[in-house]
Scaffold this motif. Structure first.
Motif, PDB file in Angstrom:
ATOM      1  N   GLY A 212      35.922  48.182  16.377  1.00 40.26           N
ATOM      2  CA  GLY A 212      35.055  49.841  17.250  1.00 40.26           C
ATOM      3  C   GLY A 212      36.515  50.704  18.265  1.00 40.26           C
ATOM      4  N   PRO A 213      35.614  51.449  18.891  1.00 45.09           N
ATOM      5  CA  PRO A 213      37.298  52.612  19.328  1.00 45.09           C
ATOM      6  C   PRO A 213      37.684  51.115  20.308  1.00 45.09           C
ATOM      7  CG  PRO A 213      35.004  52.070  20.927  1.00 45.09           C
ATOM      8  CD  PRO A 213      34.786  51.481  19.313  1.00 45.09           C
ATOM      9  N   PRO A 214      39.316  52.442  20.753  1.00 44.82           N
ATOM     10  CA  PRO A 214      40.260  51.486  21.117  1.00 44.82           C
ATOM     11  C   PRO A 214      39.720  51.754  22.845  1.00 44.82           C
ATOM     12  CG  PRO A 214      40.966  53.425  19.680  1.00 44.82           C
ATOM     13  CD  PRO A 214      39.706  53.047  20.083  1.00 44.82           C
ATOM     14  N   VAL A 215      39.761  51.043  23.433  1.00 43.63           N
ATOM     15  CA  VAL A 215      39.478  50.592  24.787  1.00 43.63           C
ATOM     16  C   VAL A 215      40.584  50.604  26.063  1.00 43.63           C
ATOM     17  CG1 VAL A 215      36.770  49.837  24.401  1.00 43.63           C
ATOM     18  CG2 VAL A 215      38.766  47.954  24.991  1.00 43.63           C
ATOM     19  N   ARG A 216      41.082  50.925  26.966  1.00 40.35           N
ATOM     20  CA  ARG A 216      41.761  50.450  27.496  1.00 40.35           C
ATOM     21  C   ARG A 216      41.764  49.388  28.841  1.00 40.35           C
ATOM     22  NH1 ARG A 216      44.318  56.815  29.741  1.00 40.35           N
ATOM     23  NH2 ARG A 216      44.666  57.080  27.682  1.00 40.35           N
ATOM     24  N   GLU A 217      42.873  48.842  29.039  1.00 46.60           N
ATOM     25  CA  GLU A 217      42.418  47.224  30.498  1.00 46.60           C
ATOM     26  C   GLU A 217      42.882  48.336  32.383  1.00 46.60           C
ATOM     27  OE1 GLU A 217      44.918  43.925  29.805  1.00 46.60           O
ATOM     28  OE2 GLU A 217      44.219  43.933  27.754  1.00 46.60           O
ATOM     29  N   ALA A 218      41.775  47.938  33.262  1.00 45.62           N
ATOM     30  CA  ALA A 218      42.306  48.028  34.388  1.00 45.62           C
ATOM     31  C   ALA A 218      42.132  46.810  34.674  1.00 45.62           C
ATOM     32  CB  ALA A 218      41.487  48.980  34.795  1.00 45.62           C
ATOM     33  N   VAL A 219      41.824  47.117  36.243  1.00 45.52           N
ATOM     34  CA  VAL A 219      41.561  46.300  37.752  1.00 45.52           C
ATOM     35  C   VAL A 219      40.313  47.009  37.865  1.00 45.52           C
ATOM     36  CG1 VAL A 219      41.981  45.391  39.380  1.00 45.52           C
ATOM     37  CG2 VAL A 219      43.704  44.988  37.661  1.00 45.52           C
ATOM     38  N   GLU A 220      38.677  46.483  38.393  1.00 41.73           N
ATOM     39  CA  GLU A 220      37.717  46.574  38.938  1.00 41.73           C
ATOM     40  C   GLU A 220      36.992  45.767  39.707  1.00 41.73           C
ATOM     41  OE1 GLU A 220      35.050  50.892  37.257  1.00 41.73           O
ATOM     42  OE2 GLU A 220      34.310  48.158  36.890  1.00 41.73           O
ATOM     43  N   MET A 221      37.270  46.287  40.968  1.00 41.94           N
ATOM     44  CA  MET A 221      36.355  44.989  41.910  1.00 41.94           C
ATOM     45  C   MET A 221      37.217  43.993  41.509  1.00 41.94           C
ATOM     46  SD  MET A 221      33.182  45.573  41.595  1.00 41.94           S
ATOM     47  CE  MET A 221      32.169  44.877  42.730  1.00 41.94           C
ATOM     48  N   ASP A 222      38.952  43.795  41.684  1.00 46.45           N
ATOM     49  CA  ASP A 222      39.966  42.422  41.946  1.00 46.45           C
ATOM     50  C   ASP A 222      39.661  42.294  40.330  1.00 46.45           C
ATOM     51  OD1 ASP A 222      40.578  43.453  44.007  1.00 46.45           O
ATOM     52  OD2 ASP A 222      39.475  41.762  44.980  1.00 46.45           O
ATOM     53  N   LYS A 223      39.121  42.900  39.318  1.00 44.04           N
ATOM     54  CA  LYS A 223      38.767  41.314  38.095  1.00 44.04           C
ATOM     55  C   LYS A 223      38.898  42.865  37.067  1.00 44.04           C
ATOM     56  CE  LYS A 223      34.554  40.620  34.866  1.00 44.04           C
ATOM     57  NZ  LYS A 223      33.015  40.145  34.765  1.00 44.04           N
ATOM     58  N   ARG A 224      39.733  41.953  35.713  1.00 50.54           N
ATOM     59  CA  ARG A 224      40.199  42.894  34.473  1.00 50.54           C
ATOM     60  C   ARG A 224      39.057  43.079  33.869  1.00 50.54           C
ATOM     61  NH1 ARG A 224      44.092  40.048  29.841  1.00 50.54           N
ATOM     62  NH2 ARG A 224      41.959  39.780  29.757  1.00 50.54           N
ATOM     63  N   VAL A 225      39.290  44.650  33.520  1.00 48.43           N
ATOM     64  CA  VAL A 225      37.598  45.449  32.324  1.00 48.43           C
ATOM     65  C   VAL A 225      38.352  46.035  31.917  1.00 48.43           C
ATOM     66  CG1 VAL A 225      36.262  45.142  34.535  1.00 48.43           C
ATOM     67  CG2 VAL A 225      37.581  47.143  34.274  1.00 48.43           C
ATOM     68  N   TYR A 226      37.268  46.684  31.009  1.00 51.49           N
ATOM     69  CA  TYR A 226      38.077  47.877  29.572  1.00 51.49           C
ATOM     70  C   TYR A 226      36.974  49.156  30.038  1.00 51.49           C
ATOM     71  CZ  TYR A 226      39.728  43.340  27.293  1.00 51.49           C
ATOM     72  OH  TYR A 226      40.705  41.679  27.340  1.00 51.49           O
ATOM     73  N   TYR A 227      37.368  50.080  29.464  1.00 55.33           N
ATOM     74  CA  TYR A 227      36.888  50.886  29.958  1.00 55.33           C
ATOM     75  C   TYR A 227      36.931  52.252  28.912  1.00 55.33           C
ATOM     76  CZ  TYR A 227      41.161  53.239  32.195  1.00 55.33           C
ATOM     77  OH  TYR A 227      42.150  53.728  31.825  1.00 55.33           O
ATOM     78  N   ILE A 228      36.544  52.983  28.683  1.00 54.59           N
ATOM     79  CA  ILE A 228      36.792  54.116  27.574  1.00 54.59           C
ATOM     80  C   ILE A 228      36.296  55.699  27.830  1.00 54.59           C
ATOM     81  CG2 ILE A 228      34.292  52.840  26.512  1.00 54.59           C
ATOM     82  CD1 ILE A 228      35.913  54.359  23.889  1.00 54.59           C
TER      83      ILE A 228
END
Length: 323
Positions: free
Chosen positions: A28-44
């Motif tokens: 799939g398409p490349p995603v980035r990592e970040a922190v949201e609500m004290d949790k590691r998430v992947y966004y695009i």
């Protein structure tokens, strides 16, 4: 399934989950990592997601059971459906590597979207169950049957020897090629702690030309290694003894006789905490008392010697006075 029917096809929740499984996979398409609500998430970013759905990157293996998207409006409609069914939600950047949930829910190509869908969790649950069972088995190791303990011992020793020879072979191979002017590593990322298990074995090898200014070092290493090899060949008796010693060491390692100078009781209790008995404590107290008495006796002897010297000086003074 034709492209014109893709909108109706993805109305089914199961088919939409299949699309999410593909988009969240390595294809799939490349995603980035970040922190949201004290949790590691992947966004695009929404634009990149739509671009991938309309025109996948070169070499992407699109699943045959999923229809492709023929236009951007069609892909945007599916993205809106993903947001409505809460497979992803819109987010806003608040800092570098940090996101927060946006109050706006609509899909927009210029916005960022965080994946909520995590795929099938059966494998994750299975691994967690295996981890718990493995932990319980390790804690119950003292009550294992003897043949299982022997099996674990042989497996551990074999793994230890394999890792030792792998590290030695990698180092020697690097040395041979480095002397010739190249840096060659077999499994170069094997000990990179920042990578996952599979990524540690990729690539299989790497080969680069050495930097300038290392010629003298390479010559020195070549001379030293050649001298060692010459010494090993001209001293067959010592080399044979070394080989025999290594063979005996491995045999003792497998047989568990490296601790042959210990009693059987000490071997059985090697993993138990060493708590002194009452008899040992009494002996320790007696030894401390004896040491104190010995120190006192030494002090008394010194005082007696000093007194004798003082008496002798007094006698000499008296004799001089009489004369």
């Amino acid at each position: 399934m034709v492209a014109n029917g893709s909108r109706e096809f993805y109305d089914d929740d199961k088919n939409l989950m299949k699309l999410c499984d593909f988009l969240r996979s390595t294809e799939g398409p490349p995603v980035r990592e970040a922190v949201e609500m004290d949790k590691r998430v992947y966004y695009i970013k929404g634009e990149k997601l739509v671009n991938f759905m309309v025109e996948p990157k070169k070499g992407t293996k699109w699943p045959k059971e999923l229809p492709k998207f023929s236009s951007r409006p069609e892909a945007i409609a599916i993205c809106k459906e993903l947001c409505n069914r809460q497979y992803m939600h819109r987010s806003e950047k608040v800092a570098k590597g940090e996101l927060e949930v946006s109050r706006v829910r609509d899909f927009d190509e210029s916005a960022y979207f965080t994946w909520i869908y995590e795929g099938n969790k059966k494998f994750s649950h299975l691994m967690t169950t295996g981890l718990i069972i493995g932990f319980l088995c390790c804690t119950c190791f003292p009550i294992w049957p003897n043949f299982l303990k022997v099996f674990v011992w042989y497996m551990s020793v074999s793994m230890l020897i394999f890792i030792f020879f792998l590290i030695t072979a990698r180092a020697l191979l690097f040395l041979f090629v480095w002397v010739m002017g190249y840096e060659f590593w077999f499994l170069p990322n094997l000990f990179d702690e920042s990578l996952g298990f599979v990524e540690s074995f990729i690539p299989v090898y790497s080969c680069e030309k050495t930097k300038d200014g290392q010629l003298m070092y390479r010559v020195g290493v070549f001379v030293a290694f050649s001298s060692f090899c010459y010494w090993a060949v001209t001293q067959p008796s010592e080399f044979d003894g070394f080989v025999k010693g290594q063979g005996d060491f491995i045999k003792d390692l497998y047989a568990g006789t490296l601790l042959s100078d210990m009693s059987q009781k000490d071997k059985e209790n090697i993993d138990k905490p060493k708590m002194p008995s009452l008899e040992d404590l009494l002996k320790k107290l007696d030894s401390e008392d004896d040491a104190e008495e010995q120190e006192l006796s030494e002090e008394e002897a010194a005082e007696a010697l000093l007194e004798s010297l003082v008496d002798e000086e007094d006698e000499e003074i008296d004799e001089d006075a009489e004369e």
